[in-house]
Scaffold this active site. Structure first.
Site, short mmCIF file in Angstrom:
data_model
loop_
_atom_site.label_atom_id
_atom_site.label_comp_id
_atom_site.label_asym_id
_atom_site.label_seq_id
_atom_site.Cartn_x
_atom_site.Cartn_y
_atom_site.Cartn_z
N PRO A 157 0.77 -1.25 0.00
CA PRO A 157 0.00 0.00 0.00
C PRO A 157 0.80 1.30 0.00
O PRO A 157 0.79 2.07 0.96
CB PRO A 157 -0.84 -0.13 1.27
CG PRO A 157 0.00 -0.94 2.19
CD PRO A 157 0.73 -1.92 1.30
N CYS A 158 1.46 1.57 -1.11
CA CYS A 158 2.22 2.82 -1.22
C CYS A 158 1.30 4.04 -1.24
O CYS A 158 1.74 5.15 -0.97
CB CYS A 158 3.11 2.79 -2.45
SG CYS A 158 2.26 2.43 -3.99
#
Length: 187
Positions: A157-158
Protein backbone atom coordinates in the site's frame (compact mmCIF):
# COMPACT_ATOMS: atom_id res chain seq x y z
CA UNK A 1 4.21 -15.80 -17.07
CA UNK A 2 0.47 -15.46 -17.09
CA UNK A 3 -1.19 -12.05 -17.33
CA UNK A 4 -4.78 -11.03 -16.70
CA UNK A 5 -6.70 -7.86 -15.89
CA UNK A 6 -9.46 -7.12 -13.42
CA UNK A 7 -11.60 -4.07 -12.75
CA UNK A 8 -11.61 -2.01 -9.59
CA UNK A 9 -14.44 0.50 -9.97
CA UNK A 10 -13.60 2.69 -12.96
CA UNK A 11 -10.01 1.43 -13.19
CA UNK A 12 -8.35 -1.68 -14.58
CA UNK A 13 -5.56 -3.52 -12.83
CA UNK A 14 -3.06 -5.80 -14.48
CA UNK A 15 -2.02 -8.91 -12.57
CA UNK A 16 0.99 -10.95 -13.53
CA UNK A 17 1.85 -14.30 -11.95
CA UNK A 18 5.22 -15.92 -12.14
CA UNK A 19 5.30 -19.56 -13.20
CA UNK A 20 8.74 -21.04 -13.84
CA UNK A 21 10.96 -18.93 -11.61
CA UNK A 22 9.65 -20.31 -8.30
CA UNK A 23 8.61 -23.69 -6.93
CA UNK A 24 5.16 -22.19 -6.40
CA UNK A 25 3.66 -19.21 -8.23
CA UNK A 26 4.17 -15.68 -6.96
CA UNK A 27 2.82 -12.38 -8.14
CA UNK A 28 5.47 -10.28 -9.83
CA UNK A 29 3.31 -7.26 -10.63
CA UNK A 30 -0.04 -5.67 -9.85
CA UNK A 31 -0.39 -2.37 -11.65
CA UNK A 32 -2.81 0.14 -13.10
CA UNK A 33 -3.93 0.32 -16.71
CA UNK A 34 -6.35 2.79 -18.25
CA UNK A 35 -9.92 1.47 -18.12
CA UNK A 36 -10.75 -0.85 -21.02
CA UNK A 37 -7.11 -0.91 -22.12
CA UNK A 38 -6.00 -4.52 -22.49
CA UNK A 39 -2.60 -3.42 -23.70
CA UNK A 40 -0.88 -5.03 -20.72
CA UNK A 41 2.41 -4.79 -22.56
CA UNK A 42 2.16 -1.06 -21.79
CA UNK A 43 2.55 -1.86 -18.10
CA UNK A 44 5.21 0.35 -16.53
CA UNK A 45 7.53 -2.56 -15.87
CA UNK A 46 6.89 -4.93 -18.79
CA UNK A 47 10.36 -4.33 -20.27
CA UNK A 48 11.90 -4.61 -16.82
CA UNK A 49 10.13 -7.93 -16.21
CA UNK A 50 11.37 -9.30 -19.54
CA UNK A 51 14.93 -8.29 -18.72
CA UNK A 52 14.87 -9.43 -15.08
CA UNK A 53 13.50 -12.88 -15.86
CA UNK A 54 15.25 -13.15 -19.25
CA UNK A 55 11.99 -13.63 -21.11
CA UNK A 56 10.73 -12.73 -24.54
CA UNK A 57 7.34 -11.22 -25.25
CA UNK A 58 6.23 -14.71 -26.32
CA UNK A 59 6.84 -15.99 -22.78
CA UNK A 60 3.87 -13.93 -21.53
CA UNK A 61 0.34 -15.30 -21.96
CA UNK A 62 -2.71 -13.10 -21.56
CA UNK A 63 -5.72 -14.95 -20.17
CA UNK A 64 -8.98 -13.11 -19.60
CA UNK A 65 -9.91 -13.27 -15.93
CA UNK A 66 -13.17 -15.07 -16.84
CA UNK A 67 -11.14 -17.88 -18.44
CA UNK A 68 -8.78 -18.58 -15.53
CA UNK A 69 -8.87 -22.02 -13.91
CA UNK A 70 -8.24 -22.86 -10.25
CA UNK A 71 -6.72 -26.17 -11.41
CA UNK A 72 -3.59 -24.40 -12.70
CA UNK A 73 -1.49 -23.08 -9.77
CA UNK A 74 -0.53 -19.80 -11.46
CA UNK A 75 -4.06 -19.14 -12.59
CA UNK A 76 -5.38 -20.05 -9.12
CA UNK A 77 -3.04 -17.42 -7.67
CA UNK A 78 -4.43 -14.83 -10.05
CA UNK A 79 -7.99 -15.79 -9.09
CA UNK A 80 -7.09 -15.51 -5.40
CA UNK A 81 -5.56 -12.08 -6.04
CA UNK A 82 -8.70 -10.98 -7.88
CA UNK A 83 -10.89 -12.29 -5.04
CA UNK A 84 -8.82 -10.41 -2.47
CA UNK A 85 -8.88 -7.20 -4.52
CA UNK A 86 -12.68 -7.50 -4.85
CA UNK A 87 -12.96 -8.01 -1.07
CA UNK A 88 -10.77 -4.95 -0.53
CA UNK A 89 -12.94 -2.86 -2.88
CA UNK A 90 -16.04 -4.01 -0.98
CA UNK A 91 -14.49 -3.03 2.36
CA UNK A 92 -14.25 -6.66 3.51
CA UNK A 93 -10.44 -7.02 3.37
CA UNK A 94 -7.85 -4.87 5.07
CA UNK A 95 -4.74 -7.05 4.61
CA UNK A 96 -3.64 -9.03 1.57
CA UNK A 97 -2.29 -12.55 1.89
CA UNK A 98 -0.56 -13.24 -1.41
CA UNK A 99 2.91 -14.57 -2.27
CA UNK A 100 4.95 -11.77 -3.83
CA UNK A 101 8.24 -11.86 -5.69
CA UNK A 102 10.05 -8.70 -4.60
CA UNK A 103 13.25 -9.58 -6.47
CA UNK A 104 12.59 -6.97 -9.15
CA UNK A 105 13.69 -4.29 -6.69
CA UNK A 106 17.01 -3.45 -5.13
CA UNK A 107 17.70 -4.47 -1.54
CA UNK A 108 16.70 -0.97 -0.39
CA UNK A 109 13.51 -0.95 -2.47
CA UNK A 110 12.56 -4.34 -1.06
CA UNK A 111 13.10 -3.02 2.46
CA UNK A 112 10.80 -0.06 1.72
CA UNK A 113 8.16 -2.31 0.13
CA UNK A 114 8.17 -4.55 3.21
CA UNK A 115 7.80 -1.50 5.45
CA UNK A 116 4.84 -0.31 3.38
CA UNK A 117 3.05 -3.52 4.29
CA UNK A 118 3.22 -2.47 7.95
CA UNK A 119 1.04 0.61 7.35
CA UNK A 120 -2.42 -0.27 8.58
CA UNK A 121 -5.56 -0.01 6.49
CA UNK A 122 -7.10 3.45 6.84
CA UNK A 123 -3.90 5.05 8.12
CA UNK A 124 -1.32 7.24 6.44
CA UNK A 125 2.28 8.08 7.25
CA UNK A 126 4.69 10.61 5.80
CA UNK A 127 7.65 9.85 3.59
CA UNK A 128 9.84 11.08 6.47
CA UNK A 129 8.23 8.57 8.85
CA UNK A 130 8.67 5.80 6.32
CA UNK A 131 12.35 6.78 6.02
CA UNK A 132 12.69 6.47 9.79
CA UNK A 133 10.93 3.10 9.70
CA UNK A 134 13.59 1.75 7.32
CA UNK A 135 16.44 3.19 9.43
CA UNK A 136 17.29 5.91 6.93
CA UNK A 137 15.89 9.05 8.65
CA UNK A 138 17.34 11.50 6.13
CA UNK A 139 16.45 9.34 3.14
CA UNK A 140 12.89 10.50 2.54
CA UNK A 141 13.65 11.19 -1.13
CA UNK A 142 15.15 7.73 -1.59
CA UNK A 143 12.10 6.27 0.15
CA UNK A 144 9.78 8.27 -2.12
CA UNK A 145 11.68 6.97 -5.15
CA UNK A 146 11.42 3.35 -3.92
CA UNK A 147 7.76 3.93 -3.17
CA UNK A 148 7.21 5.06 -6.76
CA UNK A 149 8.81 1.87 -8.10
CA UNK A 150 6.51 -0.41 -6.10
CA UNK A 151 5.30 -3.09 -8.56
CA UNK A 152 2.37 -4.15 -6.33
CA UNK A 153 -0.15 -1.32 -6.32
CA UNK A 154 -2.78 -1.64 -3.58
CA UNK A 155 -1.37 -4.94 -2.28
CA UNK A 156 1.79 -3.18 -1.09
CA UNK A 157 0.00 0.00 0.00
CA UNK A 158 2.22 2.82 -1.22
CA UNK A 159 -0.94 4.94 -1.53
CA UNK A 160 -0.88 5.29 2.29
CA UNK A 161 2.25 7.45 2.21
CA UNK A 162 1.67 11.19 2.04
CA UNK A 163 3.75 14.35 2.33
CA UNK A 164 4.64 15.69 5.79
CA UNK A 165 2.38 18.71 5.24
CA UNK A 166 -0.63 16.40 4.80
CA UNK A 167 -0.83 16.77 1.02
CA UNK A 168 -1.10 13.61 -1.03
CA UNK A 169 2.29 13.82 -2.70
CA UNK A 170 2.68 11.69 -5.80
CA UNK A 171 1.37 8.34 -6.93
CA UNK A 172 2.64 6.41 -9.92
CA UNK A 173 -0.87 5.25 -10.82
CA UNK A 174 -2.13 8.85 -10.73
CA UNK A 175 -3.44 11.00 -7.91
CA UNK A 176 -7.05 10.17 -8.83
CA UNK A 177 -6.35 6.54 -7.91
CA UNK A 178 -4.57 7.50 -4.68
CA UNK A 179 -7.55 9.66 -3.70
CA UNK A 180 -9.93 6.82 -4.57
CA UNK A 181 -8.00 4.26 -2.48
CA UNK A 182 -7.65 6.55 0.53
CA UNK A 183 -11.36 7.42 0.37
CA UNK A 184 -12.19 3.72 0.11
CA UNK A 185 -10.21 3.21 3.33
CA UNK A 186 -11.96 6.13 5.02
CA UNK A 187 -8.97 8.47 5.07
Amino acid sequence: MIVTTTDLEQYSLILIASTNEHPSPKLVEVNWLPKDDISWRASKSFAQLKKHYRLSADDFSFIDSNSLSRKDPSQALLLTAIDQLDEYAAGKRKVFDLPLDLSLGTEFQQKVWRALQDINYGETISYATLAQNVNNPKGYRAVANANGKNPFSIIVPCHRVIASDGKLGGYTGGLDKKEYLLALEGV
